[in-house]
Scaffold this active site. Structure first.
Site, PDB file in Angstrom:
ATOM      1  N   ASP A 177       1.387   5.151  -1.123  1.00  0.00           N
ATOM      2  CA  ASP A 177       1.812   5.892  -0.122  1.00  0.00           C
ATOM      3  C   ASP A 177       0.447   6.849   0.543  1.00  0.00           C
ATOM      4  OD1 ASP A 177       2.899   8.422   1.303  1.00  0.00           O
ATOM      5  OD2 ASP A 177       3.396   9.402  -0.498  1.00  0.00           O
ATOM      6  N   ILE A 194       2.960  -2.978   4.066  1.00  0.00           N
ATOM      7  CA  ILE A 194       3.330  -2.453   2.525  1.00  0.00           C
ATOM      8  C   ILE A 194       4.620  -2.749   2.016  1.00  0.00           C
ATOM      9  CG2 ILE A 194       2.892  -0.447   1.042  1.00  0.00           C
ATOM     10  CD1 ILE A 194       0.507   0.412   2.338  1.00  0.00           C
ATOM     11  N   GLU A 195       5.782  -2.027   2.866  1.00  0.00           N
ATOM     12  CA  GLU A 195       6.950  -1.867   2.397  1.00  0.00           C
ATOM     13  C   GLU A 195       7.713  -3.202   2.496  1.00  0.00           C
ATOM     14  OE1 GLU A 195       6.873  -0.394   6.377  1.00  0.00           O
ATOM     15  OE2 GLU A 195       5.378  -0.444   4.838  1.00  0.00           O
ATOM     16  N   GLY A 214      -6.089   6.958   4.722  1.00  0.00           N
ATOM     17  CA  GLY A 214      -6.806   8.007   4.901  1.00  0.00           C
ATOM     18  C   GLY A 214      -7.788   7.781   6.197  1.00  0.00           C
ATOM     19  N   CYS A 215      -7.464   6.896   7.116  1.00  0.00           N
ATOM     20  CA  CYS A 215      -8.162   6.120   8.018  1.00  0.00           C
ATOM     21  C   CYS A 215      -7.657   6.363   9.475  1.00  0.00           C
ATOM     22  CB  CYS A 215      -8.467   4.650   7.657  1.00  0.00           C
ATOM     23  SG  CYS A 215      -9.270   4.194   6.309  1.00  0.00           S
ATOM     24  N   GLY A 216      -6.713   7.190   9.625  1.00  0.00           N
ATOM     25  CA  GLY A 216      -5.974   7.491  10.946  1.00  0.00           C
ATOM     26  C   GLY A 216      -6.466   8.895  11.174  1.00  0.00           C
ATOM     27  N   TYR A 245       5.793   3.157  15.360  1.00  0.00           N
ATOM     28  CA  TYR A 245       4.987   3.760  14.417  1.00  0.00           C
ATOM     29  C   TYR A 245       4.839   5.269  15.135  1.00  0.00           C
ATOM     30  CZ  TYR A 245       1.181   5.115  11.284  1.00  0.00           C
ATOM     31  OH  TYR A 245       0.454   5.586  10.144  1.00  0.00           O
ATOM     32  N   ASN A 249       0.128  13.086   1.861  1.00  0.00           N
ATOM     33  CA  ASN A 249      -0.313  14.548   2.133  1.00  0.00           C
ATOM     34  C   ASN A 249      -0.531  15.264   0.728  1.00  0.00           C
ATOM     35  OD1 ASN A 249      -0.156  17.518   2.681  1.00  0.00           O
ATOM     36  ND2 ASN A 249      -0.324  16.919   4.791  1.00  0.00           N
ATOM     37  N   GLN A 293       2.491   6.937   8.061  1.00  0.00           N
ATOM     38  CA  GLN A 293       2.878   6.030   7.243  1.00  0.00           C
ATOM     39  C   GLN A 293       3.630   6.803   6.127  1.00  0.00           C
ATOM     40  OE1 GLN A 293       1.606   5.944   3.776  1.00  0.00           O
ATOM     41  NE2 GLN A 293       1.858   3.713   3.382  1.00  0.00           N
ATOM     42  N   GLU A 294       3.211   7.688   5.601  1.00  0.00           N
ATOM     43  CA  GLU A 294       4.040   8.584   4.473  1.00  0.00           C
ATOM     44  C   GLU A 294       5.261   8.930   4.833  1.00  0.00           C
ATOM     45  OE1 GLU A 294       3.639  11.781   1.094  1.00  0.00           O
ATOM     46  OE2 GLU A 294       2.467  12.283   2.984  1.00  0.00           O
ATOM     47  N   GLU A 295       5.389   9.582   6.235  1.00  0.00           N
ATOM     48  CA  GLU A 295       6.960  10.086   6.689  1.00  0.00           C
ATOM     49  C   GLU A 295       7.704   8.860   6.585  1.00  0.00           C
ATOM     50  OE1 GLU A 295       3.739  13.225   7.737  1.00  0.00           O
ATOM     51  OE2 GLU A 295       3.894  11.122   7.713  1.00  0.00           O
TER      52      GLU A 295
END
Length: 633
Positions: A337, A326-327, A478-480, A395, A340, A354-356
């Site tokens: 993003d 994405i980035e 939301g798939c992890g 990751y 959370n 991903q978000e962190e």
């Protein structure tokens, strides 16, 4: 991974892709229980995945972002207009020091007092004086840095752990690197932190729940705020326990980032996070950043959300790839993003997904934790103008900082240093938080479907009605560890993007099968001209039609193919679907049709046979005529 491979082969593939043991175990568990784990005829529907160019999808242009106009709902902390090439001057507000629960309580406030032990007893002293005194002393090692921070946080002297910080400087860096940090970088960080009263001369409002609002800051103001976060100067932000004032906000002071970890993978994550952040501070201390950022909290009341079953839009254009990120390839698009609800998640703690990672390579995002309350179910946070500073590999436990980000070299779609008229880089990130489905089957319930599609819509939509909206760059949202079904989340994001008038660019993170499956059903929906309202209704029926005795009788996509491939009369939806759009009863497309007004399939066949017989007897067919087809209605 290919369906049907033994678990040990799948494990080897995931290890080669740098997944941790914890993540591998989670994936294998999900593979065992995921409802789409059936043999499926849909896999062969797409023999060739169409390769299109990234350039075919819209990116941010100079007019793609909302203008910066000071108002009651948009706080602008610098003077307009801005001059290109230099940091904008701070805007001087009428009341610089707002010490209340509507604004950030600033470290330099005269109201921020701290008890100090003296020979005659405890006395209250302005905390900012203590901060200045501690940070103005020469600091030559991490032990002295710890003492400085604790001198104005004395109540946490026995609680805060700095062993991770000491490990970084004493074990990870060599002596010359440590000396360079304390002689060159740290003094610049101190200067940034202590310049806060001069740089921020207007109160910063809190972005509270269900109150849409924006804050625009200069990059230099953000750097000063983050320097203060590093030195842990923000008052009343050291506990999130209820009923503390900031229990509904993420933490902002960096103290959790300094703690040590006995488990080596987690200790290494902390090291890599510090590398990212120290690299950011080195960059902003060596040269003043000149840009501007806007943080916007979006909120849509439920009464204004779309009636999904009535939506007639077609699915948007889709580019889906099993490679890219994405980035990187999504640079210049609206980057999602996977947030959370407490923005930034575990970026200052143990989290590194991903978000962190996004917050580490775009460190200016971290300042949103200072003023953004936890997101509600129809809210999103959009950050425009943020700058990327780092590149990385890996990751989670394998995450590693690998160096400086050069926009022109590192991203194939990057437009370099392009900015809008306010000095914002043409980048935008939207934070949307997915539900955590500890019971995965619950995600197919109508309430869960509605919550997730509404959340995506709030993030993707543009209340300002701007032209030429860029594509959304997203993936397995939301798939992890949240157990989301990637096939379902792809469709929900397509629906939300269609309603928002945006194309979708989707990254499956190495999952070629998911790429082919989503591409296949997208092509099917387009070629059959299925509106998103009809697709939505079938998604709402999947659970009741296919879930029995704790398992699914069909995968989601097989079910959709079966119901959408039926003749149009048989695809007529029931007149009312309870709860589809959140109301008690919602009427779907058109009026309810009385049974007497519709032919059955048997009646249609009989009638069509009669017509063909008539034509045959009268010789009409031999003249090349075709009997009319019989349709309902």
């Amino acid at each position: 991974m290919i369906e049907g491979e033994p678990p040990d082969k799948k494990r080897q593939v995931m290890e080669n892709n740098s997944l941790s043991d914890e993540d591998i175990s989670q994936v294998l568990l999900e593979e065992e229980n995921r409802p789409e784990n059936f043999s499926s005829s849909s896999y062969s529907r797409t023999e060739h995945i169409m390769e299109d160019s990234w350039d075919n999808y819209k990116h941010f242009g100079p007019n793609s972002m909302a203008p910066i106009i000071p108002s009651a709902s948009h706080s602008v902390l610098f003077k307009l207009p801005v001059c290109s090439g230099k940091p904008p001057d701070p805007f001087v507000g009428s009341n610089k020091d707002c010490w209340d629960n509507h604004h950030v309580r600033m470290p330099f406030s005269n109201h921020s007092l701290y008890p100090i032990e003296t020979p005659s007893g405890k006395v209250l002293k302005p905390r900012w004086e203590l901060v200045k005194e501690a940070l103005s002393k020469e600091i030559t090692c991490s032990r002295e840095l710890e003492d400085a921070i604790l001198s104005y946080n004395t109540r946490y002297r026995q609680k805060w752990d700095f062993s991770g910080l000491h490990y970084f400087f004493e074990e990870v860096l060599d002596s010359s690197e440590g000396e360079y940090f304390f002689e060159s970088i740290l003094p610049g960080m101190v200067h940034l932190a202590l310049s806060l009263p001069a740089l921020v001369q207007s109160p910063i409002p809190l972005l509270r729940r269900r109150q849409p609002a924006s804050i625009s800051l200069t990059q230099k103001q953000v750097a000063s705020l983050l320097a203060n976060a590093f030195f842990c100067t923000f008052p009343r932000r050291n506990t999130a326990r209820e009923p503390s004032e900031y229990s509904t906000f993420p933490d902002i002071n960096f103290n959790r980032l300094f703690q040590g970890h006995k488990w080596k993978p987690k200790a290494q994550i902390a090291v890599e996070k510090l590398k990212c952040l120290f690299h950011y501070f080195r960059k902003v201390c060596s040269r003043d950043p000149v840009g501007v950022l806007t943080f916007t909290r979006r909120y849509c009341p439920e009464s204004l959300l779309p009636k999904w079953s009535e939506s007639r839009e077609m699915v948007p254009r889709l580019h889906i790839s099993s490679t890219g990120r994405i980035e990187d390839e999504g640079y210049g698009m609206l980057q999602v993003d996977f947030a959370n609800k407490f923005i930034g998640g575990g970026v200052l703690g143990l989290g590194c997904v991903q978000e962190e990672i996004q917050f580490l390579i775009f460190p200016e995002l971290i300042v949103s934790r200072l003023f953004t309350e936890a997101l509600d179910k129809t809210e999103a946070l959009v950050i425009c103008g943020c700058e990327r500073y780092s590149v990385y590999k890996g990751y989670s436990d394998t995450f590693r900082w690998t160096g400086d980000f050069d926009a022109k070299k590192s991203s194939p779609n990057c437009s370099g240093v392009s900015r809008d008229q306010y000095g914002r880089l043409l980048t935008s990130i939207v934070a949307i938080d997915a539900l955590n489905f500890s019971m995965p089957s619950r995600q197919y319930s109508q309430d869960a479907l509605l919550r997730e599609v509404n959340k995506a819509y709030v993030g993707f939509s543009c209340p300002d009605n701007l032209p030429d909206l860029p594509a959304v760059a997203t993936g397995n949202w939301g798939c992890g560890v949240f157990h989301g079904d990637a096939q379902l989340k792809a469709l929900l994001q397509l629906i939300a993007a269609a309603k928002s008038k945006r194309d979708l660019v989707y990254f499956t993170f190495g999952n070629e099968k998911l790429r082919d499956d989503v591409q296949s059903i997208h092509s099917f929906l387009c070629s059959n001209k299925i509106p998103i309202g009809e697709l939505w209704q079938h998604l709402c029926h999947y659970y009741t039609d296919c879930h029995s005795n704790g398992s699914f009788t069909s995968s989601l996509y097989d079910y959709l193919y079966s119901v959408l491939e039926e003749p149009v009369p048989s695809r007529q939806m029931s007149p009312q679907i309870k709860g589809v759009d959140g109301d008690e009863e919602v009427a779907v497309e058109g009026e309810a049709v009385e049974e007497d007004d519709v032919f059955t399939r048997e009646e249609l066949d009989q009638l069509e046979g009669t017509i063909k017989a008539y034509y045959a007897e009268n010789g009409a067919l031999s003249q090349g005529n075709t009997p009319p087809s019989v349709e309902n209605g």
